[in-house]
Design an enzyme around this catalytic site. Structure first.
Site, short mmCIF file in Angstrom:
data_model
loop_
_atom_site.label_atom_id
_atom_site.label_comp_id
_atom_site.label_asym_id
_atom_site.label_seq_id
_atom_site.Cartn_x
_atom_site.Cartn_y
_atom_site.Cartn_z
CG ASP A 1 0.91 -0.71 7.17
OD1 ASP A 1 0.42 0.39 6.85
OD2 ASP A 1 2.03 -0.83 7.71
CE1 TYR B 1 5.26 3.26 13.20
CE2 TYR B 1 5.18 2.06 15.27
CZ TYR B 1 4.56 2.51 14.12
OH TYR B 1 3.24 2.21 13.90
CB SER C 1 2.79 -2.12 3.68
OG SER C 1 2.58 -1.97 5.03
NE ARG D 1 0.82 1.48 4.31
CZ ARG D 1 2.10 1.81 4.30
NH1 ARG D 1 2.72 2.11 3.17
NH2 ARG D 1 2.81 1.85 5.42
CD GLU E 1 2.83 8.13 6.53
OE1 GLU E 1 2.56 7.01 7.01
OE2 GLU E 1 2.66 8.42 5.34
CG HIS E 2 4.33 8.77 12.18
ND1 HIS E 2 4.94 7.74 12.86
CD2 HIS E 2 5.12 9.04 11.12
CE1 HIS E 2 6.07 7.42 12.24
NE2 HIS E 2 6.20 8.20 11.18
N GLY F 1 8.86 0.92 2.85
CA GLY F 1 7.75 1.69 3.39
C GLY F 1 6.45 1.48 2.63
N GLY G 1 11.03 -3.45 2.45
CA GLY G 1 11.72 -2.50 3.33
C GLY G 1 11.65 -1.07 2.82
P1 ADP Z 1 8.04 -2.76 4.55
O1 ADP Z 1 7.79 -1.30 4.50
O2 ADP Z 1 8.39 -3.30 3.19
O3 ADP Z 1 6.92 -3.52 5.20
P2 ADP Z 1 9.56 -3.70 6.82
O4 ADP Z 1 11.00 -3.47 7.17
O5 ADP Z 1 8.50 -3.37 7.79
O6 ADP Z 1 9.33 -2.94 5.45
O7 ADP Z 1 9.35 -5.24 6.44
C1 ADP Z 1 10.24 -5.86 5.54
C2 ADP Z 1 10.51 -7.28 6.04
O8 ADP Z 1 9.36 -8.12 5.76
C3 ADP Z 1 11.65 -7.98 5.29
O9 ADP Z 1 12.90 -7.65 5.86
C4 ADP Z 1 11.30 -9.43 5.46
O10 ADP Z 1 11.70 -9.91 6.74
C5 ADP Z 1 9.78 -9.43 5.42
N1 ADP Z 1 9.26 -9.71 4.07
C6 ADP Z 1 8.48 -8.93 3.31
N2 ADP Z 1 8.16 -9.55 2.15
C7 ADP Z 1 8.75 -10.75 2.18
C8 ADP Z 1 8.79 -11.87 1.29
N3 ADP Z 1 8.16 -11.87 0.13
N4 ADP Z 1 9.51 -12.95 1.68
C9 ADP Z 1 10.14 -12.98 2.87
N5 ADP Z 1 10.13 -11.97 3.74
C10 ADP Z 1 9.45 -10.87 3.41
#
Ligand code: ADP
Length: 395
Positions: A190, A240, A142, A37, A43-44, A140, A138
């Protein structure tokens, strides 16, 4: 220029199924997918009982698999940035036996799935599965909630008996998974939008009552440009939790349950006892909740100029009051705002890196991307319309 061409969901499902065949020598029987998304504004505010206005993306996380007639789960992720190992095997928890309860452990990525399993409202069945994603991980946008929601729907589809629960209950179970297994005190936005998103609609969500309204984004001349800065500063997680605590302190000092119940006048009255920093944090949240409601009205009236101005104000407040922006996000936002046809631009997500979101006229996309590219070394662009919510299918 690095414009990410979003693959069709069908194409992603096909590739993931081929991987499954390669690893498990059989065809998957179930497929579940859930979108990432982007939050247009708000935000926040979610963990302050406020309003948010996200839309689901055409980028999705896909899980394909089948039951394996055992008490074990074997899951493989094709996501390069997930921590190692990329393949895990573990036993299902045995009801009533405390020592078999699933617990968070390495690799981290599997904790999103284990957390969902632990909070799943139905029978758990042994399965093999392969996961892939077109959501940048990673950034942002989700990918983590997309993984949780896709996991929940996958477990549900594995069950022959209909064990389906309401979408809100599902969103809450996925949020709980993240609280318990990732120690991340996230809000509900999210998971909610990943489940409830609808093509060509943004979603106004009241994070207190969980009432929501889908708002049609009618005009095809208006586009959302997401720019990934491809940086993520280490501060993100600790800050956060810190901001969340500061908001709780601010609400308590004003004598209210949450910042949702607080007005700017309340803050002015209590300015001295709040102290300079907490005052600024609260000003952001209280102002952002109002901006989000105003933006939803502007969107309904197709007043994109007003919507864009509110987005840009939101960025300024996140940068100056909430202090969760960073130089990379500021450069990209400023570069977008220099171009004719851009209505507004802001950082999106938790901050300290990740993505910006820009609302602009469709014919301004190329100029905007070129200007950003000139001012910022390593952007990735996603040109998006609002996508659909999560689905699961049996092949
Ligand atoms: P985001 O904003 O993308 O949610 P986060 O840091 O909160 O960022 O989450 C990212 C984490 O989610 C990755 O480091 C991993 O551990 C997990 N993740 C997300 N998608 C996958 C996927 N397809 N396979 C394995 N892990 C995933």
């Amino acid at each position: 220029m690095a414009i990410f061409k979003v693959p069709d969901i069908e194409e992603t499902v096909k590739c993931t199924s081929s991987l499954f065949c390669k690893y498990f020598q059989s065809n998957p029987s179930i497929c579940s997918y859930a979108p990432g998304r982007v939050n247009l504004i708000g935000e926040h505010t979610d963990y302050n009982d406020g309003f948010v206005l996200p839309m689901a993306l055409p980028m999705v996380t896909v899980i394909v698999g089948e039951k394996n007639n055992s008490q074990k789960c074997c899951i493989i992720t094709s996501c390069p940035s997930a921590d190692d190992p990329k393949e895990i095997k573990f036993s299902l928890p045995v009801p009533g036996i405390e020592s078999t309860i699933l617990k968070p452990e390495k690799p981290m990525w599997a904790n999103y799935i284990k957390g969902v399993m632990q909070n799943f409202k139905g029978n758990l069945i042994g399965f093999n599965a392969v996961i892939s994603t077109t959501v940048p991980v990673g950034g942002g946008l989700s990918s983590s909630a997309a993984l949780e929601v896709a996991s929940y729907n996958f477990l549900e589809a594995l069950n022959i008996e209909d064990s389906s629960v309401g979408l809100i209950e599902k969103a809450l179970a996925c949020q709980k998974a993240e609280h318990e297994f990732l120690n991340m005190p996230c809000g509900i936005m999210d998971q909610f939008i990943s489940l409830m998103g609808k093509n060509d609609h943004a979603l106004l969500l009241d994070c207190r009552s969980l009432e929501y309204e889908l708002i049609k984004v009618r005009d095809l001349e208006v586009t959302v440009l997401i720019t990934n800065t491809n940086v993520k500063h280490k501060l993100a997680e600790s800050q956060y939790s810190n901001r969340k605590k500061q908001c709780e302190i601010a609400a308590t000092l004003v004598g209210k349950l949450s910042l949702r119940d607080v007005s700017l006048e309340d803050l002015q009255i209590h300015q001295e006892s709040l102290g300079e920093e907490i005052y600024r944090r609260a000003v952001h949240v209280v102002g952002e909740i109002k901006r989000t409601r105003d933006a939803a009205e502007a969107l309904k009236q197709e007043n994109y100029v007003k919507f864009g101005n509110l987005m840009t104000e939101s960025h300024a407040s996140l940068r100056d009051n909430y202090e969760v922006s960073c130089p990379e996000l500021d450069i990209v936002v400023n570069a977008a705002l220099e171009i004719d046809g851009v209505y507004g631009s802001r950082m999106t997500g938790g901050g300290f890196g990740g993505c910006t979101v820009t609302l602009l006229k469709t014919d301004a996309i190329t100029n905007t991307m070129e200007n950003i590219k000139m001012k910022y070394k390593n952007p990735t662009f996603y040109v998006c319309r609002p996508g659909d919510g999560a689905k699961a299918i049996r092949f």
